[in-house]
Design an enzyme around this catalytic site. Structure first.
Site, short mmCIF file in Angstrom:
data_model
loop_
_atom_site.label_atom_id
_atom_site.label_comp_id
_atom_site.label_asym_id
_atom_site.label_seq_id
_atom_site.Cartn_x
_atom_site.Cartn_y
_atom_site.Cartn_z
N GLU A 1 -61.23 -56.92 2.93
CA GLU A 1 -62.21 -55.80 2.88
C GLU A 1 -63.40 -56.12 1.99
OE1 GLU A 1 -58.88 -55.50 2.52
OE2 GLU A 1 -58.63 -54.87 4.60
N ASP B 1 -55.91 -61.50 5.99
CA ASP B 1 -55.60 -60.23 5.33
C ASP B 1 -56.48 -60.04 4.10
OD1 ASP B 1 -54.24 -57.87 4.87
OD2 ASP B 1 -52.63 -58.83 3.72
N ASP C 1 -51.61 -51.31 6.86
CA ASP C 1 -50.34 -50.85 6.30
C ASP C 1 -50.01 -49.41 6.69
OD1 ASP C 1 -50.39 -53.33 5.23
OD2 ASP C 1 -50.79 -52.70 3.18
C1 GLC Z 1 -51.05 -56.39 2.87
C2 GLC Z 1 -51.01 -56.51 4.38
C3 GLC Z 1 -49.59 -56.68 4.84
C4 GLC Z 1 -48.98 -57.89 4.15
C5 GLC Z 1 -49.06 -57.76 2.64
C6 GLC Z 1 -48.60 -59.01 1.92
O1 GLC Z 1 -50.46 -55.23 2.46
O2 GLC Z 1 -51.62 -55.43 5.01
O3 GLC Z 1 -49.51 -56.81 6.23
O4 GLC Z 1 -47.65 -58.02 4.53
O5 GLC Z 1 -50.42 -57.51 2.26
O6 GLC Z 1 -49.32 -60.11 2.31
#
Ligand code: GLC
Length: 749
Positions: free
Chosen positions: A410, A407, A481
């Site tokens: 980017e 995650d 998200d």
């Molecule tokens: C980001 C991710 C999400 C995750 C969050 C906490 O928003 O896209 O899926 O739950 O971070 O890690």
């Protein structure tokens, strides 16, 4: 960037180099179907990140010039190159497929200064009122009914006509709407469909880029980039499926996933302790909802330090994982690239001492804030950094972790974007954030994939949020998200279909919606629409309403269970589609236009999709609706639940109360299915049930251990089922190398 008049050209091997008054350009015949166009205005011999190794094949073609136009001709097409590197591509019969636009860029709206001021006064964006010329730019003509597909995860509708987008991997927690230019991934690949041709274009340039499909002006579409070379591939094909095969020939194909990864996954950013995870796992089993993993979001880490474990809240490392493993749960954990800046933390200390983090131009380590506070960013463009990161996964695999979820790559940063001049390296070449940003997640994905492959010997599941073209070789993706809103339920269809057409077959959205509060009806409709989402996970954000199915009522549980069970029923069919994709590059989830491109009713069909060629799914995606308008393309289609036959080439109104998602099976289909299990591995799959519809059919079914690479050494079975008009089914084993099913049964629709 005007190159001026052609001075001369040289044809060497597969390359035609053209000298212009003001520079040079190259045309490469990569294969008989793929032509690459390049103006090396930034760098000679640019090595692609997306395309690994040479893809050139011997090509048969001739080059000649007529009136100062260079013509390159092969069995499929004729490419004409003129002054200023204007190009025109015709098919073998001389019909135009695609041509550069020779006019100026003109924005089709005029505003007085007064109006501009008024707009700005109320806070409207007035930055896009003039046409902006990019350093690298190419403009092509648009025909009246032209449609555009692909581009990865971009929001909005299936057909990108009249919309504009940017490729700049962006972490956007706000609501993703249809007008949003950039989102998490950069996949600068598009399929163009004109009234009598299809083609693909892949703009292989990792800088911030811009694609406008007739929004600025309905006479042209354009591609622009802030820097880099003009470097794009034209893909010729008779059908859209040819274009996808070629694009994935260039950039690679989604590997065969482990079978369990295609089952159901439950997640929430908000499981804050071992007990929370345990309770959810128990909920799944107690309520008989099949499930493979309860995923570990950032809270499992000690202070958000990557590759650590919070043993106060989650117990001794490995204990919870092996406890749940006994009940069939596989551990999938999140990893964020941002590494906490803290002396004494082993990842930071090692990264500093070996110089593994991205730096400022003065050589100091670049720092921004992410979950752990001050954090540094590993430079994944370097092989030694990737190896270090890959090996670090041993900490997790030693605890029993089976898959990784990447995650914030980017990369996301809480204190503004990384400056343009932050220093990175791409395999030995120093560069900066402008070129590296869009491939940060891609290179992290490679590191993770290599690490997990080496450490587990299994086919890795690496789920990533950010990536670039070609990442499909290493990563599954989810769409980040989203929100618990009907618009996002609707959007999952075009988003996943376009990801699939862009090579990303293993893709999914957060079922139920990540941000905001879901509700009973929305959750039911979401699980229905997602039954065939290649990656199948319910996930939600802290602070939003809980969305495990038992948090609602018995009706929700029944509907939820019915659809997760349906997924497990169709597992062998979905798995076969991945197996076939190794050769074809075709995705699991497909828009109807992919197989019915001569049927105009499919061009903008946003609310239904095909799974392979034989299953058509038309979920309800409107609040309150209990009927669905379904378009059936040519042929006869059979209701999966009732067996009722419908003639195609028509719209039908289908009853769809809350517990029904309309699913149809094409005539002449053989669909392999399994009995429902609570998790993959609970029992051996020794019975195959073939769901058939009337009509001649032939179908190949693949079976292996569902885990590792032994199939590459021949340890698999390939069954060929054939059915003729008298409905007799013949089974042949066209490859035998694995334990066979004990029973093969038939369920006729
Ligand atoms: C980001 C991710 C999400 C995750 C969050 C906490 O928003 O896209 O899926 O739950 O971070 O890690």
């Amino acid at each position: 960037m005007k190159l001026g008049k052609i001075k001369k050209y040289v044809n060497e091997g597969n390359r035609i180099s053209v000298d212009y008054e003001n520079g040079k350009a190259n045309v490469y015949l990569v294969t008989d179907e793929i032509v690459r166009f390049e103006i090396p205005c930034w760098m000679e011999n640019y090595a692609s990140v997306a395309i690994e190794g040479s893809k050139e094949k011997p090509c048969n073609y001739k080059v000649y010039d007529i009136d100062n136009v260079i013509c390159i001709e092969n069995q499929n097409m004729k490419v004409k190159i003129s002054d200023d590197f204007f190009t025109e591509i015709l098919d073998a019969e001389g019909k135009k497929i695609l041509s550069d636009y020779r006019g100026e860029r003109i924005i089709q709206r005029t505003l007085s200064d007064k109006s501009k001021k008024e707009l700005a006064a109320e806070g409207h964006d007035v930055s896009n009122l003039e046409a902006h010329n990019y350093k690298v730019q190419i403009i092509k003509e648009i025909g009246e009914g032209d449609c555009f597909y692909g581009l990865g995860d971009k929001t909005g509708y299936l057909n990108k006509r009249d919309y504009a987008f940017e490729n700049w991997n962006s972490d956007i927690p706000q609501i993703h709407n249809e007008n949003m230019p950039a989102i998490y991934k950069s996949i600068p690949f598009m399929i163009g469909k004109t009234c009598d041709a299809v083609y693909g274009l892949f703009f292989d340039n990792t800088f911030h880029s811009y694609m406008d499909f007739g929004k600025e002006n309905s006479n042209y579409f354009y591609y622009g980039a802030d820097d880099g070379n003009l470097n794009y591939y034209f893909l010729y094909g008779k059908k859209m499926t040819d274009i996808i095969r070629e694009y994935t020939y260039l950039t690679g194909r989604t590997g065969l996933p482990q079978l369990w990864t295609l089952g159901y996954h439950q997640c929430r950013w908000g499981y804050e302790s071992a007990d929370d995870i345990r309770a959810v796992a128990k909920g799944m089993r107690d309520n008989r909802i099949p499930c493979e993993s309860v995923q570990y979001d950032i809270d499992y880490m000690d202070g958000y330090r990557v590759f650590t474990w919070d043993d106060e809240k989650y117990g001794k490392p490995g204990d919870l994982i092996s406890e749940l493993e006994k009940d069939g749960f596989k551990a999938v954990v999140i990893i964020d690239p941002a590494t906490k800046k803290e002396d004494g933390y082993f990842m930071y200390d090692e990264g500093v001492s070996k110089g593994y983090f991205a730096t400022n131009p003065d050589g100091s380590i670049y720092v921004n804030k992410v979950w752990p506070g001050d954090a540094t960013f590993p430079d994944f463009g370097r092989e030694e950094v990737r190896r270090w990161w890959a090996d670090s996964h041993k900490i997790l695999t030693d605890m029993g972790v089976k898959a990784i979820w990447n995650d914030m790559n980017e990369p996301a940063s809480f204190e503004g974007p990384l400056p343009e001049d932050t220093v990175f390296e791409i395999n030995g070449r120093i560069t900066d954030h402008r070129e590296f940003h869009n491939v940060y997640g891609h290179f992290e994905g490679i590191a993770t994939y290599e690490g997990m492959k080496k450490l587990t010997g299994k086919r890795p599941l690496v789920i990533t949020r950010a990536c670039y073209s070609g990442s499909q070789k290493y990563c599954a993706v989810w769409t980040g998200d989203n929100q618990s809103i009907w618009a996002h339920l609707r959007m999952l269809i075009p988003q996943l279909c376009n990801l699939g057409m862009s090579g990303f077959s293993l893709a999914g959205t957060d079922i139920g919606g990540f941000g905001a509060d879901t509700n009973k009806e929305l959750l039911c409709r979401w699980i229905e629409a997602a039954v065939f989402s290649p990656f199948f996970r319910n996930h939600s954000a802290k602070g939003s309403k809980a969305q495990e199915p038992w948090k609602f009522d018995e009706q929700v549980m029944d509907i939820y269970r019915k659809h997760v069970e349906l997924r497990y029923t169709f597992l062998p069919y979905i798995y076969d589609l991945f197996y076939q994709g190794l050769e074809t590059g075709l995705p699991v989830m497909r828009p109807l236009v992919l197989h019915y491109e001569d049927d105009v009713n499919t061009y903008n069909l946003n609310d239904e999709f095909l799974v392979g060629e034989n299953v058509l799914v038309s979920p309800v995606v409107e609040q309150g609706a209990t009927k669905k308008l379904v378009y059936l393309p040519r042929g006869t289609w059979y209701d999966y639940f009732t067996g009722q036959a419908y003639e195609g080439m028509q719209y039908i109104v289908k009853d769809a109360p809350l517990d029904v998602c309309p699913i149809f099976i094409r005539e002449g289909s053989i669909i392999p299915t399994y009995e429902v299990v609570q998790y993959v591995g609970e029992k051996t799959y020794d019975r195959l049930i073939l769901v058939t519809t009337p009509g001649d059919a032939s179908y190949d079914h693949f079976q292996d251990n569902g885990e590792d690479y032994q199939f590459e050494e021949g340890k698999y079975n390939l069954y060929r089922f054939t059915k003729t008009e008298d409905e007799k089914l013949v089974t042949e084993l066209i490859h035998e190398g694995y334990k066979k099913y004990e029973k093969i049964d038939i369920r006729r629709l």
